[in-house]
Enzyme design. Sequence first.
Site, mmCIF file in Angstrom:
data_model
loop_
_atom_site.group_PDB
_atom_site.id
_atom_site.type_symbol
_atom_site.label_atom_id
_atom_site.label_comp_id
_atom_site.label_asym_id
_atom_site.label_seq_id
_atom_site.Cartn_x
_atom_site.Cartn_y
_atom_site.Cartn_z
ATOM 1 N N ASP A 189 -1.807 5.714 -2.842
ATOM 2 C CA ASP A 189 -2.872 5.654 -1.852
ATOM 3 C C ASP A 189 -3.391 4.229 -1.706
ATOM 4 O O ASP A 189 -3.453 3.477 -2.683
ATOM 5 C CB ASP A 189 -4.014 6.581 -2.296
ATOM 6 C CG ASP A 189 -4.983 6.890 -1.169
ATOM 7 O OD1 ASP A 189 -4.639 6.658 0.002
ATOM 8 O OD2 ASP A 189 -6.098 7.359 -1.466
ATOM 9 N N ASN A 227 -0.237 14.493 6.833
ATOM 10 C CA ASN A 227 -0.053 13.151 7.402
ATOM 11 C C ASN A 227 0.509 13.162 8.816
ATOM 12 O O ASN A 227 0.461 12.142 9.517
ATOM 13 C CB ASN A 227 0.860 12.304 6.504
ATOM 14 C CG ASN A 227 0.198 11.860 5.219
ATOM 15 O OD1 ASN A 227 0.867 11.643 4.209
ATOM 16 N ND2 ASN A 227 -1.125 11.726 5.226
#
Length: 238
Positions: A12, A60
Site C-alpha cells: 500500500d 480496485n
Amino acid sequence: MSLPQHLALIMDGNGRWAAHRGMSRTEGHEAGVKTAQKVYRHCRDLGIRHLTLYAFSKENWQRPKDEVSFLFGLVTRYFTQKELRELMERDIRLQVLGELEDLPATTRKVLENYMEKTAGNSSMTLNLALNYSGRDEIVRAARLLLQDGLRPEEITEEALASRLYTVGQPDPDFIVRTSGEYRLSNYLLYQAAYSELYFTHTHWPDFDEAELDKALAEYAHRQRRFGRTGEQVESPTK
C-alpha cells in the site's frame, strides 16, 4: 532468526509516495513494481518458502479506468522472458490467487505462461493476489463444497481449506501492511485467523530490504500461542 514459512504483504502507498514527490500515481505504481522485485528476491535469499503479494483486489476495479489499464500493462512490461529466466534460475513457482478469467486477455496469457513454465519449481512459491477478494474466495470454496456433493458432516475446516486458492500452502504466519493503514482490506480472511500482523507507515516503494528485515526481526520476537498459554509454548511437556 525465526522466519515465517509464509509471508503475506499488502503493498500500500504507491499513490501517496508519488504525491509526496510531485509525481503521478502511475510513476508510484512503477516504483512499487520495482520494490516488489527487490522484496521477492530478498525473501528467496532468506529462505522464505511462500510469499504472497496483494497486487490488485476486486474492489480496485472501481479506480479510474486509465489507472487500472496502466496497472495491468505493468504485468506485460515486467513479466518478460528475462524475469521468467530469473524465476527459473531461483527455482521460484508463480501462482495467482484470484479470478484470472476476468483479467485482460494479454495479461492473462502472460500469467498463465509464467505459471505453466514455473510449475515444477519448489524452493519458493510467489503468489500474486490479483483480482482477489477474501470474501469471494470463501464463497467460491463453499460453492465447490456443494458442487462436490459433500454431506453436512463432511464439511470441515480441512475440506474448505482444500478448496481455497492457497490449497497445499501453509496459512500466512506474518502479514505486513505498508503506508500506515490498519486493516486487512478483504485479504486472506480465512487464512489469516492466526497470522501475526505488522503495520508500518513506510510507503510501499520505500519498503526496501532493510525495512523487510526490520519487520522480520519483530516477527522473530513474537510468541505464537494458538490458544495455548505462554508457559505451554515455552515448555511443551506441561
